[in-house]
Design a protein around this motif. Structure first.
Motif, PDB file in Angstrom:
ATOM      1  N   THR A   1       0.822  -1.218   0.000  1.00  0.00           N
ATOM      2  CA  THR A   1       0.000   0.000   0.000  1.00  0.00           C
ATOM      3  C   THR A   1       0.860   1.275   0.000  1.00  0.00           C
ATOM      4  O   THR A   1       0.320   2.373   0.078  1.00  0.00           O
ATOM      5  N   ILE A   2       2.166   1.143  -0.090  1.00  0.00           N
ATOM      6  CA  ILE A   2       3.096   2.284  -0.164  1.00  0.00           C
ATOM      7  C   ILE A   2       2.835   3.277   0.964  1.00  0.00           C
ATOM      8  O   ILE A   2       2.915   4.492   0.780  1.00  0.00           O
ATOM      9  N   LYS A   3       2.457   2.766   2.147  1.00  0.00           N
ATOM     10  CA  LYS A   3       2.209   3.677   3.253  1.00  0.00           C
ATOM     11  C   LYS A   3       3.531   4.143   3.840  1.00  0.00           C
ATOM     12  O   LYS A   3       4.589   3.493   3.685  1.00  0.00           O
ATOM     13  N   ARG A   4       3.491   5.262   4.517  1.00  0.00           N
ATOM     14  CA  ARG A   4       4.690   5.761   5.177  1.00  0.00           C
ATOM     15  C   ARG A   4       5.030   4.857   6.359  1.00  0.00           C
ATOM     16  O   ARG A   4       4.141   4.434   7.106  1.00  0.00           O
ATOM     17  N   VAL A   5       6.315   4.553   6.511  1.00  0.00           N
ATOM     18  CA  VAL A   5       6.784   3.719   7.616  1.00  0.00           C
ATOM     19  C   VAL A   5       7.931   4.442   8.312  1.00  0.00           C
ATOM     20  O   VAL A   5       8.919   4.808   7.681  1.00  0.00           O
ATOM     21  N   SER A   6       7.775   4.653   9.603  1.00  0.00           N
ATOM     22  CA  SER A   6       8.815   5.271  10.422  1.00  0.00           C
ATOM     23  C   SER A   6       9.287   4.229  11.434  1.00  0.00           C
ATOM     24  O   SER A   6       8.478   3.661  12.170  1.00  0.00           O
ATOM     25  N   LEU A   7      10.588   3.980  11.471  1.00  0.00           N
ATOM     26  CA  LEU A   7      11.128   2.882  12.280  1.00  0.00           C
ATOM     27  C   LEU A   7      12.203   3.378  13.236  1.00  0.00           C
ATOM     28  O   LEU A   7      13.137   4.075  12.829  1.00  0.00           O
ATOM     29  N   GLU A   8      12.065   3.006  14.509  1.00  0.00           N
ATOM     30  CA  GLU A   8      13.133   3.219  15.497  1.00  0.00           C
ATOM     31  C   GLU A   8      13.463   1.830  16.022  1.00  0.00           C
ATOM     32  O   GLU A   8      12.672   1.230  16.740  1.00  0.00           O
ATOM     33  N   LEU A   9      14.658   1.338  15.667  1.00  0.00           N
ATOM     34  CA  LEU A   9      14.951  -0.079  15.845  1.00  0.00           C
ATOM     35  C   LEU A   9      16.118  -0.304  16.809  1.00  0.00           C
ATOM     36  O   LEU A   9      16.319   0.471  17.734  1.00  0.00           O
ATOM     37  N   GLY A  10      16.864  -1.361  16.603  1.00  0.00           N
ATOM     38  CA  GLY A  10      17.881  -1.771  17.567  1.00  0.00           C
ATOM     39  C   GLY A  10      19.135  -0.920  17.550  1.00  0.00           C
ATOM     40  O   GLY A  10      19.292  -0.007  16.744  1.00  0.00           O
TER      41      GLY A  10
END
Length: 477
Positions: free
Chosen positions: A242-251
């Motif tokens: 769906t080409i949605k925006r993804v914001s990631l705070e990971l390891g």
């Protein structure tokens, strides 16, 4: 608190579409402290539908009204902060003093930071003198799925919900099923803040269930996720269709570079920082890199500091560290400590098993390894426990090379009395944050990383931008 098996959808506490009870374990004593329900696809769809229906109205409200709503939330949060501290301490094992001061305090800090940023934010402005009739508008993204972890519950919930709210988005929050009580209490605070129905929704659940449904849902416009790099990868894949925006705070696998000219307290402070929150922080300085001339002294100081670190129940006041959050996490930490021993690192403090005075609860011995090498598992993998690896380095270039020798890039640390050296090294480190000489970051500072530590920034105005679309309009006049 409302019935813990309910969800908050469209301004009401509702029963799950089908019961799916899940025990919440107090990690200090391994006893069930609450029961929640894990949501289904039907529950998730209902929450998304409520958020979608509320979006147009909330997006059209004046910024001043949204700021006022966030101010009401802040007042409720502050009034009920003792309840929040108890919930966090019980569900994830943060000692009660740490829960009050830092866990709950992080929520207040970020609420204030978001409010300050929103009050001064340029919500629309001319492109520039060269195009005075063109206007730049900042508008909400839409329906946001907010998926948060167990280790700093209010830090992460507020860093997502506060900017999403004030920028005009609607949201569905899925807190960690391991530590959900703080999220339920936060939902009650949102209800008390008198928001329009559907603006904020909460559904408990696990990643394969609710998390996956939210990530792939066609009516979700954005996913903001904090957690493991593995889970972040799966969310990105699920969101791709769906080409949605993804914001990631990971390891993270932060390096703490201690030069020979560093303050004499740098090593002790670094160990304490590594062990804070039982080492369960993505930005913990878990790799201590020490200039060769101070290396053996640093190992001795780290050993003494670890052995002086008290471990005990979260309900007790004091500066001790509490248990790991769960049996799964405890077992992972134990396996990695054993792996460090098996691969030849020098164990100078701690080791496998519980501390001798504790026979129940997920308690880990504060552990220090010396003579760690870059090929060892404990050097490369995020342990997420009170485990420190110490390595020597020869010079500035060697320190930078080792610090950057990781797929992660969240936070690195530099200790030196030479300000120019600090600046040189900070520019070369591939991480979203570099903390110099123990100086904390200011309110509104951008939190986020490079490489496999993620791709977003949270906090202050940077956090507002995460939840805003940019629209250019010509001929504005």
């Amino acid at each position: 608190m409302p019935v813990s098996t309910q969800f908050y959808i469209n301004g009401h506490w509702v029963d799950p579409s089908q019961p799916n009870d899940h025990p919440v374990i107090n990690p200090s004593n391994e006893e069930v402290c609450a029961t929640i329900s894990l949501g289904s696809e039907a529950d998730t769809n209902a929450a998304v539908a409520a958020a979608k229906a509320a979006f147009d109205g909330w997006a059209a409200t004046q910024v001043a009204d949204r700021i006022a709503a966030l101010e009401r939330l802040r007042d409720v949060y502050k009034k009920r902060s003792d309840e929040m501290a108890e919930a966090i301490s019980t569900e994830m094992g943060a000692p009660i003093d740490l829960a009050r001061q830092q866990q709950v305090g992080a929520g207040i800090w970020h609420l204030d930071g978001t409010l300050n940023a929103a009050r001064s934010f340029a919500w629309d402005h001319p492109l520039g003198d060269h195009a005075s009739s063109e206007r730049i508008l900042y508008e909400p993204v839409g329906v946001c799925a907010l998926i948060t972890p167990w280790n700093w519950p209010m830090n992460q919930i507020v860093l997502k919900c506060a900017p999403a709210l004030v920028t005009g988005n609607t949201m569905v929050l899925k807190p960690s099923e391991i530590a959900p009580l703080s999220g339920l209490l936060f939902a009650e605070m949102m209800d008390e803040a008198d928001l329009p129905p559907g603006v904020f929704n909460l559904v408990n659940g696990d990643g394969p269930g609710v998390g996956s449904t939210l990530s792939a849902h066609p009516d979700v416009d954005m996913v903001s996720f904090t957690g493991s790099t593995r889970a972040g990868r799966l969310i990105s894949i699920a969101a791709a269709d769906t080409i949605k925006r993804v914001s990631l705070e990971l390891g993270g696998k932060g390096a703490n570079i201690i030069f020979a000219d560093a303050d004499e307290k740098a090593v002790k402070s670094g160990v304490i920082r590594c062990f804070r929150n039982t080492g369960q922080s993505c930005n913990a300085p878990t790799r201590m890199l020490v200039e060769r001339s101070r290396y053996e002294q640093a190992v001795e100081i780290a050993e003494a500091t670890a052995k002086a670190t008290d471990v005990g129940p979260a309900s007790e006041e004091g500066r001790h560290i509490g248990p790991a959050v769960s049996e799964t996490q405890f077992n992972k930490i134990q396996d990695l400590i054993q792996k460090g021993i098996d691969e030849g690192a020098r164990l100078v403090a701690g080791g496998t098993g519980r501390p001798g005075h504790l026979n129940r609860g997920y308690y880990v011995r504060p552990t220090v390894f010396a003579d760690v090498t870059p090929d060892m598992t404990i050097y490369r993998e995020e342990i997420f426990g009170p485990v420190l690896s110490i390595l020597p380095f020869e010079d500035e270039a060697h320190a930078v090379q080792m610090a950057n020798d990781t797929p992660y890039g969240l936070t690195n640390y530099v200790q030196t009395s030479d300000r120019e050296k600090l600046r040189r090294v900070a520019r070369k480190l591939r991480s979203g944050m570099v903390e110099g000489n123990g100086t904390g970051f200011g309110q509104g500072s951008p939190f986020g990383g490079f490489k496999q530590s993620g791709n977003g920034r949270e906090g202050g105005a940077f956090g507002l931008h995460e939840f805003l679309e940019v629209k250019a309009v010509s001929g504005w006049g």
